[in-house]
Design an enzyme around this catalytic site. Structure first.
Site, short mmCIF file in Angstrom:
data_model
loop_
_atom_site.label_atom_id
_atom_site.label_comp_id
_atom_site.label_asym_id
_atom_site.label_seq_id
_atom_site.Cartn_x
_atom_site.Cartn_y
_atom_site.Cartn_z
N ASP A 302 0.87 -1.17 0.00
CA ASP A 302 0.00 0.00 0.00
C ASP A 302 0.92 1.24 0.00
OD1 ASP A 302 -2.16 1.69 0.00
OD2 ASP A 302 -3.20 0.73 1.64
C1 BGC Z 1 -5.19 3.04 0.29
C2 BGC Z 1 -5.43 1.93 -0.70
C3 BGC Z 1 -5.40 2.46 -2.11
C4 BGC Z 1 -4.10 3.20 -2.35
C5 BGC Z 1 -3.98 3.75 -3.75
C6 BGC Z 1 -3.99 3.89 -0.08
O1 BGC Z 1 -3.89 5.02 0.73
O2 BGC Z 1 -5.00 2.48 1.58
O3 BGC Z 1 -6.64 1.30 -0.43
O4 BGC Z 1 -5.56 1.43 -3.02
O5 BGC Z 1 -4.01 4.26 -1.42
O6 BGC Z 1 -4.84 4.78 -3.98
#
Ligand code: BGC
Length: 750
Positions: A302
């Protein structure tokens, strides 16, 4: 008939053979390519950067214009293999098409011309394309108890992503909503494992089953592995303490099922479990996910989570050690995403022997295979055939169907609902003229709050009610936007109520996503309680409409409300669905996917343990076990359903035998309606304290007024299982109950 069947089987065998031939060819192509790659080219493939890195003006970029020098730096100099995200807000299909084309054009200037895979968060429809169709958040989809509907809405999300030139969706969220404080609760399918497993698997198949080369499919990304939602404080990305038995009972099954359903990728939980960040947890990433669950796809981090092993979690003592830890634990791709540090550090780490080349090859092979499978090596550009699938009129109908089925009627005192259409309605409260409070997170912007990006034909609750009953019958004291101070003017509300027959008070939460949605309180803001009390004081009947992503306490204002409709954040057609339910044009059939809590000290869930049911009581203590404001599975209808007795195919179930459970359901009211029939099992005595009940199956049926249907379920020992002290999922012999509504039947399992 025989002839038809054999033709069918031949077709299945032929297509299965074609698929396995395709897989073989893909693998050979990947292996040939991998052999030609330098370390730098390989590490580039493992690097994912965000659009702001190469868009003109960075995060402030409004128009999707790329900076050619920065794009070249990313793709040619750093050999970046993957990109994600938008900058300030959603972009048009045309802008995405241009942007993706520019990116893929730039890859032609690299030695091996490996295409870029672009990923976006299409969480409840395609978030980041203007004019896309947004559907209920997962929490609302769970309330529908309708996997077919979940499948249909997901298909639209896939098509609208692909129409935007994007072949990788960071969805579905498979975290389980057992902590209502958690700011990502709306993205979950609620508190139950079975709903999470069922919806998750259906949705993943829907994204991928057409075959990822097809312009109607996208690669899915199950997230966030593992235990992300179990934060102790409910704050996003804060520590989780979970014994493995609980992890395996409640948090792992959805991922196990999702792997079986064929999910191509997975994203990792940003937090720590029992003091160990998941991104550096080799046991969870490699032993459990790869070996035990058999997951073969791409593991992506993530946001910034490799860096955070060093600068946030403090388990790595340098940025390079963070990279080494993550990659050695099993990470294939790093969502860096704001710079190229991962690339430089991983090259250094490999050169110093801290990461083996075999680990790099393993990661890159999976990434290249994903690119092969999604057809990027054949044609990396936005596909004209996909573009025609954007914004079809039938998506609006589907959005309304989904919003209708999400609507959950919690209270209807003396059948005050449905309301007659000729009464004077006062529509009040902060969500009355808000669009963002009906859609929530990941809606054209990350936080979903900027209403200028929503489609122009998005309706507010006030508009939808006015359209239904005529402007002359509607008054309001509200203004546009949730936070608008006039929405909280109690005196104005009391004055306006004089001219009204009924008050529809729209309260709850405005949109939020992730950490900005952290809250210290589940209690509704005091200004919302104040206007509720002002509405009650008027003496006019008050209907509460709750637009919220998680259950906010309404315990103090609930008793005086005559009706309560839980609307969640149900997407584009939320307002229309609310109006249809309030005025009887739709008979509500949503049921709660969580236990609506009564108070902070009573966060007990439906599948609680015996000692939570019958508590020790001293001094007339008021604690009486599971006592939510509204229980899991609760939801009223404008008609009534009556169950017959449960019929079991046997009362002595043995080994792997199947148990057939049937029950008749009669619509005893005067209206047609849909109804979700839920089957629970209860292990009466077991080596570990058994849950008082566990949901094991559900079916949604439609019944005309007066009609009776028999609903049949087939369960087996897996539906009686639990995780034991040795961390094995077992079914122990003994007595069990099957529970449907208030009906019960018992049987023995040997
Ligand atoms: C979130 C994810 C997301 C990623 C990309 C992160 O902050 O936790 O769920 O897919 O950002 O946008």
């Amino acid at each position: 008939m025989m002839k038809q069947l054999s033709a069918f089987f031949i077709a299945v065998v032929v297509s299965a053979t074609a698929i396995s031939q395709q897989n073989k060819t893909d693998l050979q192509r990947v292996e040939t390519l991998l052999k030609q790659m330098t370390l730098e080219e390989k590490v580039g493939q493992m690097t994912q950067v965000t659009l702001a890195v190469f868009a003109k003006g960075g995060w402030a970029n409004q128009d999707g214009e790329l900076d050619p020098a920065l794009l070249k730096k990313a793709i040619v100099d750093y050999k970046v293999g993957s990109m994600l995200n938008t900058t300030a807000h959603a972009l048009s299909v045309e802008t995405w098409t241009k942007l993706i084309t520019q990116i893929q054009d730039e890859t032609k200037n690299t030695r091996l011309k490996v295409p870029v895979i672009y990923g976006l968060d299409g969480i409840h429809g395609q978030t980041y394309t203007l004019g896309s169709t947004l559907f209920p958040q997962n929490i609302g989809m769970a309330a529908t108890r309708n996997p077919e509907l979940a499948k249909a809405v997901t298909k639209v999300a896939a098509k609208e992503l692909r129409a935007s030139g994007v072949r990788w969706n960071f969805a579905p969220v498979l975290d389980i909503g057992r902590q209502p404080l958690w700011s990502r609760f709306p993205e979950t399918y609620g508190e139950d494992v079975y709903i999470g497993k069922t919806m998750g698997a259906v949705v993943i198949k829907s994204y991928e089953e057409d075959g990822l080369r097809n312009p109607t499919a996208v690669a899915s990304c199950m997230k966030h592995y593992l235990g992300y939602s179990a934060s102790r404080t409910g704050k996003d990305r804060t520590p989780i303490y979970l014994p493995e038995i609980e992890l395996r009972e409640y948090y792992l099954p959805q991922f196990r099922e999702a792997v079986k359903a064929g999910a191509s990728t997975i994203m990792i939980n940003s937090s720590e479990i029992n003091g160990e960040p998941v991104h550096s947890n080799k046991y969870l990433l490699t032993d459990v996910l790869r070996k035990e669950l058999g997951f073969e796809g791409v593991i992506v981090t993530d946001w910034e989570d490799i860096k955070r092993l060093y600068n946030w979690h403090h388990v790595a003592s340098s940025p390079r050690e963070a990279v080494t830890m993550g990659v050695n634990a099993g990470i294939d791709m790093s969502m860096v995403p704001g710079d190229f540090s991962f690339y430089d550090l991983l090259i250094e780490a490999v050169k110093k022997g801290e990461v083996k080349m075999s680990r790099i090859d393993d990661a890159v092979k999976r990434i290249l295979l994903l690119k092969m499978k999604t057809g990027l090596f054949d044609n990396p550009y936005p596909e004209p055939a996909a573009a025609t699938n954007f914004g079809k009129p039938e998506y609006q109908t589907l959005a309304l169907d989904a919003a209708h089925e999400a609507m959950t009627l919690l209270k209807n005192e003396n059948n005050i609902l449905p309301l007659p259409k000729n009464k004077k309605v006062l529509v009040a409260g902060p969500s009355a003229q808000s669009i963002s409070a009906l859609n929530g997170c990941w809606s054209y912007t990350w936080q979903g709050k900027e209403e200028q990006w929503y489609p122009a034909d998005s309706k507010t609750i006030f508009q939808a009610i006015a359209d239904k009953v005529g402007a002359a019958n509607v008054i309001t004291t509200t203004g546009k936007g949730f936070e608008n101070p006039v929405n909280f003017d109690a005196a104005a509300l009391t004055n306006a109520a004089v001219n009204a027959d009924v008050i529809v008070l729209c309260i709850g939460e405005n949109a939020y996503a992730e950490s900005p949605g952290n809250t210290r309180e589940l209690a509704l803001d005091s200004n919302q309680v104040t206007i509720a009390n002002a509405a009650y004081k008027s003496g006019k009947p008050v209907i509460l409409v709750l637009t919220e992503g998680r259950p906010r306490f309404i315990t103090n204002i609930e008793p005086t409300a005559k009706g309560i409709l839980m609307a969640y954040w149900s997407g584009k057609k939320t307002a229309e669905a609310i109006a249809d339910v309030l005025f009887g044009d739709y008979n509500p059939d949503g049921i709660l996917p969580f236990s609506y809590p009564r108070s902070m000290g009573e966060m007990v869930l439906y599948d609680h343990k015996p000692s939570e049911e019958i508590r020790e009581v001293f001094n007339d203590d008021i604690h009486t076990g599971y006592n939510p404001l509204y229980p899991f599975g609760y939801g009223l209808s404008y008609t009534s359903f009556e169950y017959g007795d449960i019929q079991l195919s046997t009362t002595n179930l043995k080994g792997d035998e199947k148990l057939t459970v049937s029950i008749t359901v009669k619509n005893t009211g005067a209206r047609d309606g849909k109804h979700a029939v839920e089957l629970y099992t209860h292990d009466i005595y077991a080596s570990m304290t058994p849950n008082m009940r566990r949901l094991r199956a559900f079916q949604k049926i439609s019944l005309k007024a007066g009609e009776t249907k028999t609903v049949t379920f087939t369960i087996d020992r897996n539906d009686l299982a639990f995780v034991n002290a040795q961390l094995k999922t077992v079914t122990e012999p003994g007595e069990f109950e099957v529970i449907i509504g208030k009906k019960k039947a018992t049987f023995n399992y040997q």
